[in-house]
Design an enzyme around this catalytic site. Structure first.
Site, PDB file in Angstrom:
ATOM      1  N   ASP A  12      44.552  40.303  41.442  1.00 15.40           N
ATOM      2  CA  ASP A  12      44.608  39.128  40.550  1.00 15.40           C
ATOM      3  C   ASP A  12      45.353  38.006  41.278  1.00 15.40           C
ATOM      4  O   ASP A  12      45.818  38.184  42.415  1.00 15.40           O
ATOM      5  CB  ASP A  12      45.258  39.486  39.202  1.00 15.40           C
ATOM      6  N   ARG A  36      35.471  34.060  26.830  1.00 16.41           N
ATOM      7  CA  ARG A  36      35.188  33.168  25.682  1.00 16.41           C
ATOM      8  C   ARG A  36      36.227  33.303  24.592  1.00 16.41           C
ATOM      9  O   ARG A  36      36.824  34.362  24.408  1.00 16.41           O
ATOM     10  CB  ARG A  36      33.848  33.569  25.058  1.00 16.41           C
ATOM     11  N   ARG A  38      28.847  31.144  26.342  1.00 16.38           N
ATOM     12  CA  ARG A  38      29.182  31.493  27.731  1.00 16.38           C
ATOM     13  C   ARG A  38      29.068  30.252  28.615  1.00 16.38           C
ATOM     14  O   ARG A  38      29.853  30.076  29.543  1.00 16.38           O
ATOM     15  CB  ARG A  38      28.239  32.589  28.234  1.00 16.38           C
ATOM     16  N   ILE A  58      30.527  39.742  37.085  1.00 14.69           N
ATOM     17  CA  ILE A  58      30.565  39.852  35.617  1.00 14.69           C
ATOM     18  C   ILE A  58      30.997  38.527  34.978  1.00 14.69           C
ATOM     19  O   ILE A  58      30.686  38.248  33.826  1.00 14.69           O
ATOM     20  CB  ILE A  58      31.534  40.989  35.180  1.00 14.69           C
ATOM     21  N   SER A  59      31.708  37.688  35.744  1.00 12.66           N
ATOM     22  CA  SER A  59      32.241  36.432  35.194  1.00 12.66           C
ATOM     23  C   SER A  59      31.125  35.596  34.574  1.00 12.66           C
ATOM     24  O   SER A  59      30.009  35.553  35.088  1.00 12.66           O
ATOM     25  CB  SER A  59      32.910  35.618  36.302  1.00 12.66           C
ATOM     26  N   HIS A  64      21.795  35.985  30.516  1.00 11.30           N
ATOM     27  CA  HIS A  64      22.816  36.603  29.659  1.00 11.30           C
ATOM     28  C   HIS A  64      23.310  35.551  28.658  1.00 11.30           C
ATOM     29  O   HIS A  64      24.428  35.076  28.732  1.00 11.30           O
ATOM     30  CB  HIS A  64      23.963  37.091  30.548  1.00 11.30           C
TER      31      HIS A  64
HETATM   32  N1  APR Z   1      41.039  35.397  41.484  1.00  9.97           N
HETATM   33  C1  APR Z   1      41.243  36.576  40.876  1.00  9.97           C
HETATM   34  N2  APR Z   1      41.473  36.716  39.566  1.00  9.97           N
HETATM   35  C2  APR Z   1      41.469  35.602  38.834  1.00  9.97           C
HETATM   36  C3  APR Z   1      41.247  34.337  39.380  1.00  9.97           C
HETATM   37  C4  APR Z   1      41.018  34.258  40.779  1.00  9.97           C
HETATM   38  N3  APR Z   1      40.800  33.091  41.394  1.00  9.97           N
HETATM   39  N4  APR Z   1      41.315  33.425  38.388  1.00  9.97           N
HETATM   40  C5  APR Z   1      41.561  34.103  37.253  1.00  9.97           C
HETATM   41  N5  APR Z   1      41.667  35.420  37.513  1.00  9.97           N
HETATM   42  C6  APR Z   1      41.988  36.523  36.631  1.00  9.97           C
HETATM   43  C7  APR Z   1      42.911  36.132  35.480  1.00  9.97           C
HETATM   44  O1  APR Z   1      44.257  35.952  35.937  1.00  9.97           O
HETATM   45  C8  APR Z   1      42.743  37.304  34.531  1.00  9.97           C
HETATM   46  O2  APR Z   1      43.725  38.327  34.740  1.00  9.97           O
HETATM   47  O3  APR Z   1      40.843  37.030  35.957  1.00  9.97           O
HETATM   48  C9  APR Z   1      41.342  37.840  34.887  1.00  9.97           C
HETATM   49  C10 APR Z   1      40.370  37.782  33.737  1.00  9.97           C
HETATM   50  O4  APR Z   1      40.820  38.687  32.775  1.00  9.97           O
HETATM   51  P1  APR Z   1      40.716  38.381  31.188  1.00  9.97           P
HETATM   52  O5  APR Z   1      41.271  37.030  30.909  1.00  9.97           O
HETATM   53  O6  APR Z   1      41.309  39.556  30.481  1.00  9.97           O
HETATM   54  O7  APR Z   1      39.135  38.296  30.944  1.00  9.97           O
HETATM   55  P2  APR Z   1      38.079  39.490  30.800  1.00  9.97           P
HETATM   56  O8  APR Z   1      37.910  39.815  29.379  1.00  9.97           O
HETATM   57  O9  APR Z   1      38.384  40.571  31.768  1.00  9.97           O
HETATM   58  O10 APR Z   1      36.738  38.712  31.231  1.00  9.97           O
HETATM   59  C11 APR Z   1      36.590  38.188  32.547  1.00  9.97           C
HETATM   60  O11 APR Z   1      34.189  38.396  32.497  1.00  9.97           O
HETATM   61  O12 APR Z   1      32.688  38.860  30.749  1.00  9.97           O
HETATM   62  C12 APR Z   1      33.306  37.865  31.524  1.00  9.97           C
HETATM   63  O13 APR Z   1      33.353  36.033  29.982  1.00  9.97           O
HETATM   64  C13 APR Z   1      34.140  36.958  30.676  1.00  9.97           C
HETATM   65  O14 APR Z   1      34.335  35.285  32.369  1.00  9.97           O
HETATM   66  C14 APR Z   1      35.023  36.328  31.711  1.00  9.97           C
HETATM   67  C15 APR Z   1      35.259  37.480  32.698  1.00  9.97           C
END
Ligand code: APR
Length: 312
Positions: free
Chosen positions: A34, A85, A91, A121-122, A178
């Site tokens: 992360d 979201r 999305r 997945i993002s 999606h």
């Molecule tokens: N590099 C690595 N991690 C990052 C970066 C980056 N540049 N920017 C943000 N993150 C991390 C955030 O710090 C956070 O811990 O990505 C993580 C995302 O986790 P959540 O906020 O819990 O989101 P999550 O539910 O896992 O979904 C992530 O997948 O399904 C899609 O729409 C959803 O785009 C979202 C993604």
């Protein structure tokens, strides 16, 4: 044989569940990456998961980090980096905030994990996976998006419940982008080979198709954030297909170069995943209604991809 290395980019909700599944299924050692401000959070999750292995007996290491060098040489890279979201958002509303993130991740992945099989997945998924491929110039067979497996899983559950049948016997197929225009294919969805149209009425099926299309939003409105158990399970199925050379036929966002009338676009289509990554894109006949729905879905994806391209 050396253990495989699974690098998870984003240690949030989906990242944590991906790590849990990867360890419990012993896919290999896991790196939970992360950003620096979340490094301790990633380390904490990693330690928690490693401690669980003394109870489950899984032989796998889990490392939390914000250093890309720890991801070097990963066999599989699963990307959830970005913002999920919130209620009321689509999305596509995430494109501005998640575009710079996927670009950062793409640059680092190109440098440190050039040989990985990459599962994005993002969201907005189809545009983010497109941008990852465009930015890294990685081979199309090594970069896929996770959407159809999840959308199909949701459709399968609703069908099983409505038909009073076992979830094990439902064979669903959801194509397209999606988004709310995704294309659940009734003509190819069966309950153990029996066409679903012969088992459930038209009105019921229309309702289930609609619920599937809005399946992600239903969870966002309940939880205030997006789903993570089923998305993680879907991506792990794709990773296992690659690592185990399983040749599974799964609906995934794949880079199309003419198939289904699309060019230079990632769209959910049936693919075979094996040790070569996306080893084949499978083209099937669609009926007129399905063709129309797919066209609508492709147009929606193209609009978001145009926004991405216009951003440079
Ligand atoms: N590099 C690595 N991690 C990052 C970066 C980056 N540049 N920017 C943000 N993150 C991390 C955030 O710090 C956070 O811990 O990505 C993580 C995302 O986790 P959540 O906020 O819990 O989101 P999550 O539910 O896992 O979904 C992530 O997948 O399904 C899609 O729409 C959803 O785009 C979202 C993604």
């Amino acid at each position: 044989m050396a253990r495989r290395k699974i690098a998870l980019i984003g240690a949030g909700n989906i990242g944590g569940e991906l790590a849990n599944l990867a360890v419990s299924r012993q896919l290999g050692d896991v790196v939970l990456f992360d950003i620096p401000s979340k490094e301790n959070f990633a380390k904490g999750k990693a330690l928690d998961l490693e401690q669980a292995t003394s109870l489950t007996g899984a032989d796998a290491r889990v490392l939390g980090t914000s250093n890309w060098e720890d991801c070097a040489g990963a066999d599989v890279l699963i990307i959830t980096a970005g913002i999920p979201r919130k209620p009321g958002q689509s999305r596509d509303d995430l494109v501005a905030v998640n575009l710079p993130i996927i670009r950062d991740v793409a640059d680092a992945a190109k440098k440190h994990c050039p040989d990985a099989f990459v599962i994005v997945i993002s969201n907005p998924l189809d545009a983010m996976v497109y941008e990852f491929k465009r930015r890294t110039n990685a081979p199309a067979e090594k970069v896929v998006g996770m959407a159809g497996v999840l959308d199909s899983a949701r459709f399968a559950l609703f069908l099983a419940q409505e038909a009073g049948a076992s979830i094990k016997d439902v064979r669903p197929m959801v194509l397209g982008g999606h988004g709310d225009d995704m294309v659940p294919l009734l003509s190819y969805t069966t309950i153990n080979g029996l066409p679903v149209r012969q088992l459930l009425g038209k009105d019921v099926l229309t309702k289930l198709v609609d619920r599937t299309r809005k399946g992600g939003g239903e969870i966002v409105s309940l939880m205030g954030t997006s789903a993570y158990y089923a998305p993680a399970a879907a991506a792990i199925a794709m990773a296992e297909a690659y690592l185990g050379d399983q040749k599974r036929l799964l609906p995934c966002a794949a880079y199309l170069q003419g198939q289904y009338g699309c060019r230079d676009l990632y769209i959910g289509v049936p693919v075979i995943i094996g040790k070569g990554g996306v080893e084949r894109i499978v083209e099937v006949e669609l009926d007129e209604e399905e063709k129309g729905m797919l066209k609508k879905s492709v147009d929606s994806v193209q609009k978001v991809v145009d926004v991405v391209k216009a951003a440079g």
